[in-house]
Design an enzyme around this catalytic site. Structure first.
Site, PDB file in Angstrom:
ATOM      1  N   HIS A   1      13.417  -0.942  -5.393  1.00  0.00           N
ATOM      2  CA  HIS A   1      13.730   0.265  -4.611  1.00  0.00           C
ATOM      3  C   HIS A   1      15.176   0.681  -4.844  1.00  0.00           C
ATOM      4  CE1 HIS A   1      13.767   2.743  -0.806  1.00  0.00           C
ATOM      5  NE2 HIS A   1      15.053   2.426  -0.894  1.00  0.00           N
ATOM      6  N   GLU A   2      16.098  -0.265  -4.757  1.00  0.00           N
ATOM      7  CA  GLU A   2      17.519   0.057  -4.935  1.00  0.00           C
ATOM      8  C   GLU A   2      17.824   0.479  -6.371  1.00  0.00           C
ATOM      9  OE1 GLU A   2      19.441   0.476  -2.487  1.00  0.00           O
ATOM     10  OE2 GLU A   2      18.015  -0.315  -1.036  1.00  0.00           O
TER      11      GLU A   2
ATOM     12  N   HIS B   1      17.036   4.091  -7.058  1.00  0.00           N
ATOM     13  CA  HIS B   1      18.084   5.026  -6.620  1.00  0.00           C
ATOM     14  C   HIS B   1      19.104   5.235  -7.739  1.00  0.00           C
ATOM     15  CE1 HIS B   1      16.874   5.657  -2.545  1.00  0.00           C
ATOM     16  NE2 HIS B   1      17.112   4.437  -2.125  1.00  0.00           N
TER      17      HIS B   1
ATOM     18  N   GLU C   1      14.317   8.379  -0.083  1.00  0.00           N
ATOM     19  CA  GLU C   1      13.820   7.056   0.275  1.00  0.00           C
ATOM     20  C   GLU C   1      12.331   6.926  -0.037  1.00  0.00           C
ATOM     21  OE1 GLU C   1      15.603   4.542   0.970  1.00  0.00           O
ATOM     22  OE2 GLU C   1      17.469   5.690   1.078  1.00  0.00           O
TER      23      GLU C   1
END
Length: 306
Positions: A140-141, A144, A215
């Site tokens: 997930h990070e 980004h 997100e």
């Protein structure tokens, strides 16, 4: 270099529109300050210096604020191994790896581009999550970073920071120096405060709208890259539940960086703050991951790029 994270055209459009609107707002704000303060050199100089400082040193500022430190492979071999594997699958540069000695379970990514990025996790997160769950959070990070929305949020946040600082400066200047100021100066300061407050409010709403969508985009990209949406859903549920049990007073320091976190540092009763959250609700995120799990079906395998 294009990574193998699933591209998100809707995220790109939203980032472009947000930056365009904030750019217009930024120009209007600078012009208003120049007209009111009658010193373009002072206004442009200060804002330029602060922009460069925030953009180029945002990763160091975030790490310092969250008590994070860069860690080498020898100290956290398993953490490095997971990030190495994900970066290899995604075909992207490996970011600097950092750990924050905080019990609050969370993670964040920061940096101006994929070649100058930092991914930081808290010791509370490492202690609570299973390997597959940690992989989902780190994917997930990394998404980004790959989508470059970390840099966009960093730049977008700058205008709100400047406007907030101007409001504070004008307020305290008027409060402690009001007796020495004439009526015209008081009117100018009131106008500066009004313009700055309006700019802060508009930028606040624009950033929140973009942040909530990014997100969801990161959850989606991470689930497709790892092929394990259920592991990411499990991590979300576990982290959100544990954060809700942490006393609100212990979360206040962290809340300034909510826009960068895996899940926001909100207490058990966020109340109206939920309406202005940087993140979509847990239910919305889990619903999306459930849909992705159904799309992947039983054939999904760990490490699938999607």
């Amino acid at each position: 270099m294009q990574s193998r994270f699933r591209s998100d055209r809707r995220l790109t459009v939203r980032m472009t529109v947000t930056m365009f609107l904030l750019g217009l707002l930024y120009v209007a704000f600078v012009v208003a300050l120049i007209v009111l303060l009658k010193s373009w050199l002072l206004v442009v100089g200060l804002i330029a210096v602060m922009f460069v400082a925030q953009f180029w040193f945002s990763d160091r500022i975030a790490l310092f604020a969250m008590r994070g430190r860069v860690v080498e492979r020898e100290e956290y071999p398993e953490l490095h191994a997971v990030i190495d594997r994900l970066c290899a699958i995604a075909d992207m540069p490996k970011p600097v790896v950092a750990v924050s000695a905080m019990d609050m379970p969370n993670a964040f990514a920061t940096g101006r581009n994929p070649d100058n990025a930092v991914v930081c996790v808290t010791t509370g997160l490492l202690r609570r999550l299973e390997p597959a769950e940690l992989e989902g959070v780190l994917a997930h990070e990394l998404s980004h970073v790959a989508h470059k929305d970390v840099a966009v949020i960093t730049i977008a946040s700058f205008l709100g920071v400047i406007a907030g600082l101007v409001v504070r400066f004008a307020f305290y200047s008027q409060l402690f120096g009001g007796g020495r100021r004439d009526q015209n100066t008081a009117v100018v300061f009131a106008a500066v405060m009004g313009v700055s407050a309006a700019v802060y409010a508009i930028s606040f709403l624009l950033i929140r709208a973009l942040s909530r969508y990014r997100e969801l985009a990161a959850d989606r990209a991470a689930a497709l890259l790892t092929g394990r949406p259920s592991a990411l859903a499990s991590a979300l549920t576990k982290v959100s539940g544990d954060i809700a049990r942490i006393p609100t007073k212990d979360l206040r320091t962290a809340q300034a960086f909510n826009a960068f976190y895996f899940t926001p540092a909100l207490g058990s009763e966020p109340g109206v703050a939920r309406l202005f959250s940087t993140h979509p609700s847990l239910e919305q995120r889990l619903e999306q991951l459930g849909s992705i799990s159904g799309e992947l079906g039983e054939a999904a395998t760990p490490g699938r790029a999607g």
